[in-house]
Design a protein around this motif. Sequence first.
Motif, PDB file in Angstrom:
ATOM      1  N   SER A   1       0.807  -1.211   0.000  1.00  0.00           N
ATOM      2  CA  SER A   1       0.000   0.000   0.000  1.00  0.00           C
ATOM      3  C   SER A   1       0.844   1.267   0.000  1.00  0.00           C
ATOM      4  CB  SER A   1      -0.931   0.019   1.212  1.00  0.00           C
ATOM      5  OG  SER A   1      -0.185  -0.046   2.410  1.00  0.00           O
TER       6      SER A   1
ATOM      7  N   GLY B   1       3.650   1.788  -3.874  1.00  0.00           N
ATOM      8  CA  GLY B   1       3.202   2.150  -5.207  1.00  0.00           C
ATOM      9  C   GLY B   1       3.198   0.983  -6.167  1.00  0.00           C
TER      10      GLY B   1
ATOM     11  N   THR C   1      -0.153  -0.845  -8.955  1.00  0.00           N
ATOM     12  CA  THR C   1      -1.149   0.176  -9.232  1.00  0.00           C
ATOM     13  C   THR C   1      -1.833  -0.101 -10.562  1.00  0.00           C
ATOM     14  OG1 THR C   1       0.083   1.831  -8.000  1.00  0.00           O
ATOM     15  CG2 THR C   1      -1.525   2.645  -9.583  1.00  0.00           C
ATOM     16  N   ASP C   2      -3.151  -0.015 -10.578  1.00  0.00           N
ATOM     17  CA  ASP C   2      -3.920  -0.185 -11.806  1.00  0.00           C
ATOM     18  C   ASP C   2      -4.228   1.187 -12.383  1.00  0.00           C
ATOM     19  OD1 ASP C   2      -5.328  -1.443 -13.857  1.00  0.00           O
ATOM     20  OD2 ASP C   2      -6.293  -2.860 -12.497  1.00  0.00           O
TER      21      ASP C   2
ATOM     22  N   LEU D   1      -2.667   6.051 -14.690  1.00  0.00           N
ATOM     23  CA  LEU D   1      -2.628   5.295 -13.448  1.00  0.00           C
ATOM     24  C   LEU D   1      -3.510   5.935 -12.388  1.00  0.00           C
ATOM     25  CD1 LEU D   1       1.192   4.592 -13.478  1.00  0.00           C
ATOM     26  CD2 LEU D   1      -0.594   2.857 -13.673  1.00  0.00           C
TER      27      LEU D   1
ATOM     28  N   ASP E   1      -2.824   5.941  -9.268  1.00  0.00           N
ATOM     29  CA  ASP E   1      -1.933   6.546  -8.278  1.00  0.00           C
ATOM     30  C   ASP E   1      -0.787   7.200  -9.035  1.00  0.00           C
ATOM     31  OD1 ASP E   1      -0.216   7.263  -6.266  1.00  0.00           O
ATOM     32  OD2 ASP E   1      -0.016   5.266  -5.398  1.00  0.00           O
TER      33      ASP E   1
ATOM     34  N   ALA F   1       2.909   5.929  -8.628  1.00  0.00           N
ATOM     35  CA  ALA F   1       3.064   4.490  -8.819  1.00  0.00           C
ATOM     36  C   ALA F   1       4.501   4.109  -9.153  1.00  0.00           C
ATOM     37  CB  ALA F   1       2.142   4.011  -9.939  1.00  0.00           C
TER      38      ALA F   1
ATOM     39  N   THR G   1       3.907  -1.925 -11.910  1.00  0.00           N
ATOM     40  CA  THR G   1       2.472  -1.686 -11.840  1.00  0.00           C
ATOM     41  C   THR G   1       1.695  -2.991 -11.998  1.00  0.00           C
ATOM     42  OG1 THR G   1       2.395  -1.354 -14.220  1.00  0.00           O
ATOM     43  CG2 THR G   1       2.778   0.608 -12.852  1.00  0.00           C
TER      44      THR G   1
END
Length: 610
Positions: free
Chosen positions: A268, A271, A274-275, A289, A291, A294, A298
Amino acid sequence: MSLRSWKPTMVAQGVLWVLFGLLLRPEPGTATLPLLMDSVIQALAELEQKVPATKARHTASAWLLLAQESGPRDLVHHFLLEGRSLKATRLDPHQLSPELRGLTKDVVQHGVQAGQEYGVVLAPDGSTVAVEPLLAGLEAGLQGYRVVNLPLDSTASPLDAGATFADTEATVPDVRATSPGFRDALPDVISADVGAMYSNVRAADLDVKPTSPGVRPGSPDVPVTSPDVQAPSPGTEVKSPTTVDSLLVVTLARDLGLAFLQGPQTWSHSGLGTDGCWDQLSAPRTFTLLDSKASPVTMAFLNGALDGALLGDYLSRTPEPRLPLSHLLSQYYGAGVAGNPGLCSNLRRQNGAALTSAPTLTQQVWGALILLQKLEPKHPQLQGMSQEQLAQVATNATKEFTEAFLGCPAIHPRCRWGAAPYRGLPTPLQLPLGFLYVHHTYVPAPPCTDFAHCAADMRSMQRFHQDTRGWDDIGYSFVVGSDGYVYEGRGWHWVGAHTRGHNSRGFGVAFVGNYTAELPAKAALHIVQDVLPGCAVRAGLLRPDYQMLGHRQLVRTDCPGDALFDLLRTWPRFAAGPTMMGAGPPPPLPKPHTALYFLECETQNSQEGF
């Protein structure tokens, strides 16, 4: 070398270099295909047709995505794979269509910059896949598993940061490039004519063995677990790895280790994984992304890395003649390779968990960092790090990957299924919650078994909830399809409209389909019973002592169907009886089903819920 002397596996390695020159000088302004896996497959099929028939008959073609800036990725990839590849098969770039040249430019290198991710495509299963690690795995698989002994011979000179590759040929005598799966079938396949190694690292320093200990073929029947990965205790002797597996290193281990070099991290906060969202699903061009901070590792990168490792493993164990890569990818991102529905992209996490154990992956991550440290001693993140520190990085990286990626279900975000905006202001949940409420949708009644149908069902349910029921959004927290994926509804953080009077106390999870007389798919059941709640507990979203209830225990309804509820009652987390929940008197029964009564699980719209 004459064409008659070419061996099938040697041909496969050589053909992978076909577009090397093209990749280094992509033509600006060329038309391009949409960033879809189908476009990659189409491009591979075109390339396979352009390769001379005498070479293409036995093998497949693929890009060797090597047009990258000088850096650690170049060094490791070249040392493990390219140094043993045949020289490029010459092909005039202008023989290829403008669309192929444009697509090549778009997917030539994976990267993250300013909140956008590059070098990724949208697959038919709804997942986003980085092309670079996928093709690296295919290349490694075509060469066969190669295990490099560590540490390298002390006479091998490390590479300086600015070192360049030699442009001469070297020969490694009689080095087998096979895996145990087909070693006996092809006893004469060797890599005796190879491309140059680095100018200052001798080819003899590469000690190659034909097997890869600890790596197993994937199996869809192996449940995803979160292995107990123990960090080395202070003061204990750390046994450094003695080998690295080229397949795992070039697809996953190297990048996973580099991502955790900044210090102790968790999923968490790192990074990782990340989607993101595509600008459009029909002809995607831009991937943003979710975030902006990220890591390069990813969700799309991990998908591509796992796909490359799984397909590379398959190729290494498959004797000639193999499928063309365009056919192989079409099957993998479709109904399954060679008619096996267990070897498909929908099940990459399950198969990835079966491919390699956590202790093995820890050793491979550690070994990849040792190799990189040897090849590039001036690497800013690796310089001066001890073996104990590298071991700790590898342990942290593997623990997070196995628990937070392999140990969690694949969840398609709202943008992936085309969700309409939330109406109004959502109410935040007070986490962690203590309950998980199980539903079935009833309508849509047929289980959805592919992304297109599941996404359409999600949009249909959301329209009904918003336009007919007048709710702010789709009611469920999550919806589980029979395609191996979870679909985000209101998600982990917002109060849903799934279990009237209890929406703020638990997550509402629905199976797509009518389960009055039959059960959902085994994979979907496993997700709801074990994987999804286990992942939520680890993330602090669900209490460790959480309980599961069927919708009918709290609201007067037949949901989640007799067959599913009977099974639910056998689950260890099942909580018998509604009195423990303080449900109070049940509401009046809903009206009989009508065309407008879209979901069997719905009752009255009091406090927005079923």
